[in-house]
Scaffold this motif. Sequence first.
Motif, PDB file in Angstrom:
ATOM      1  N   MET B   1       0.832  -1.207   0.000  1.00 13.11           N
ATOM      2  CA  MET B   1       0.000   0.000   0.000  1.00 13.11           C
ATOM      3  C   MET B   1       0.864   1.255   0.000  1.00 13.11           C
ATOM      4  SD  MET B   1      -2.991   0.733   2.691  1.00 13.11           S
ATOM      5  CE  MET B   1      -2.726   2.355   3.334  1.00 13.11           C
ATOM      6  N   VAL B   2       0.504   2.234  -0.801  1.00 13.90           N
ATOM      7  CA  VAL B   2       1.290   3.472  -0.870  1.00 13.90           C
ATOM      8  C   VAL B   2       0.956   4.335   0.334  1.00 13.90           C
ATOM      9  CG1 VAL B   2       1.697   5.544  -2.244  1.00 13.90           C
ATOM     10  CG2 VAL B   2       1.302   3.371  -3.376  1.00 13.90           C
ATOM     11  N   PHE B 101       7.376   5.694  -1.372  1.00 10.37           N
ATOM     12  CA  PHE B 101       7.543   4.533  -0.482  1.00 10.37           C
ATOM     13  C   PHE B 101       6.342   3.596  -0.588  1.00 10.37           C
ATOM     14  CE2 PHE B 101       6.743   2.395   3.551  1.00 10.37           C
ATOM     15  CZ  PHE B 101       7.969   1.827   3.835  1.00 10.37           C
ATOM     16  N   ARG B 103       4.574   0.007   1.184  1.00 12.25           N
ATOM     17  CA  ARG B 103       4.668  -0.856   2.368  1.00 12.25           C
ATOM     18  C   ARG B 103       5.484  -2.111   2.019  1.00 12.25           C
ATOM     19  NH1 ARG B 103      -0.478  -2.105   5.994  1.00 12.25           N
ATOM     20  NH2 ARG B 103       0.298  -0.478   7.330  1.00 12.25           N
ATOM     21  N   ASP B 105       8.837  -1.936   1.790  1.00 10.67           N
ATOM     22  CA  ASP B 105      10.173  -1.453   1.406  1.00 10.67           C
ATOM     23  C   ASP B 105      11.062  -1.377   2.641  1.00 10.67           C
ATOM     24  OD1 ASP B 105       9.313  -1.104  -1.127  1.00 10.67           O
ATOM     25  OD2 ASP B 105       9.422   1.084  -1.161  1.00 10.67           O
TER      26      ASP B 105
END
Lengths: 380, 140
Positions: B1-2, B101, B103, B105
């Motif tokens: 998810m962003v 980013f 989720r 990373d």
Amino acid sequence: MNIALMFTVLYSQLFDFPGWDIFSQVLMYAIYIFIFISLFYGQRLQFHIWLKEVEGSLYKLKYIRDEGRRIAIEAIREIGKPQTDPTPRVDRFLEYFTITPQSLDPAGIVWKLEHILDVRDARFKDEVKLLAPSADETQVNNLENTLEAAMALNYIYKVIRHYFLLGKKTLSLYIIMQIQMILPLVMREAEAYASALKAFAYGQPIGDGVGALVAAKLMHGYPVRKVPKDCVVATVPIEGRTAYVIKAEGPGGNVGKPGDAIKTIIEENEGKIATIIMIDAALKLEGEEVGEVAEGVGAAIGGPGVDQFKIEETILKYRIPINAVIIKEDIGDAVSPMRREIFEAADKAIERIKQLILEKTKEGDKIIICGVGNTIGIAQ
Amino acid sequence: MVSKASSEPSPAARVSSFVLLAIFVMLVVAIMALFLSYGAYVSGNYDVAAALIIIGFIGVAASSYVLFQTRQRLIRLRIETPPITTTIECRKCGFKTVREFQRGDYIFKEVDVCQKCNEKMLITAIYREVREKGRKPFPF
């Protein structure tokens, strides 16, 4: 002279200025009323103004606390996929407390404190595993950190609410005054925890992890092994020396026990360590730049003091010199997603470490480099 | 998810209708005072005109201030989530990409294959940019 005449004269002297119009007279009355109110009700007015200010901040704290709880519950639902609603268990978790050991006889208190903290950690981990059965080890650590941030917000809100209600109930100006005075600092801390919540939930590196980042950059590409507790070590050749680089095991939210890790490495080498270099994030003073690198001596490690105590005990036994490199940041930066300036400071810190190694050790020496901090979002 | 760059307004940020009504009534009275002051001025009643114009301006200023403060409170009652960027780098050819980013990373995670040399790429940086608002630096 009779009293009526006296009053007439007094009235005319106070209020009937020759040539003054009705507007000026009204203004004059208003000024008198204002002075009267200020004299007799000034303190009470001030009390109510401060009370309103504290109330306003309390609304904000309540909102932040509720958001924290919501984010934690959402993260548990999304990652942990629990069979039942996690809300009641999360609410119970937010109320957990830890009783520190009795310090009337301080001898041996560090070991008692360590034991209590170990029990607390184990309890938290078990609770998170129950809350989020589908989460892996990294996610469990991240969720634990998220819940701890939500817990801190809950505690801040409750303490401020306590003093607000106490001040209101007792009409004590001094209780409200103290709260109003420390409120900007409290709000800063609460806002820092609020931004930490999302960082923990998403597993983003935080400012506090810059020490771990430095160690990760040094050890990346070299084989690592686990050392107690929750730490990893890699043997890295630096400038002709053998460096044991230690950090907490990532990328989950974890600080490990660097005290135990350093002790293990020193004992493995029978105390033959030329120097120890510790890298950590440190709180900056106002006016200092974020990401400034400074150097000194001593065990650079925060927390309750157990790890610092262990490191100091071990280095004293073997007479090992200890150096510290710190990267400066404020409380908000320490718990929120890592700022670019802090990230870039990691390379500057590595340069300092190399310089320190060249100055303080000779070729063939063994050294320990320990990156301290929460390693969330940073692997090795 | 962003990670979300914006944040939702809070339920606690609602302003009570009583406060809004009070501000509105104050504003109406202040504007009325300004109109009346004009009438008084035209009819040659300068003292009353002066008093009313002062009352009118103070009323307008006070109600605007309270409205502004309420708006400020609404703005403040949000948890800011700054955009976080992830830098992905190819260790072989140095090819670099920057994206938002996601989720999952983390630094030193192996991700996509390099477009240029087909090698595995590595996340080398995750950070947020902070733009300091135009504050004057202190001389000390």
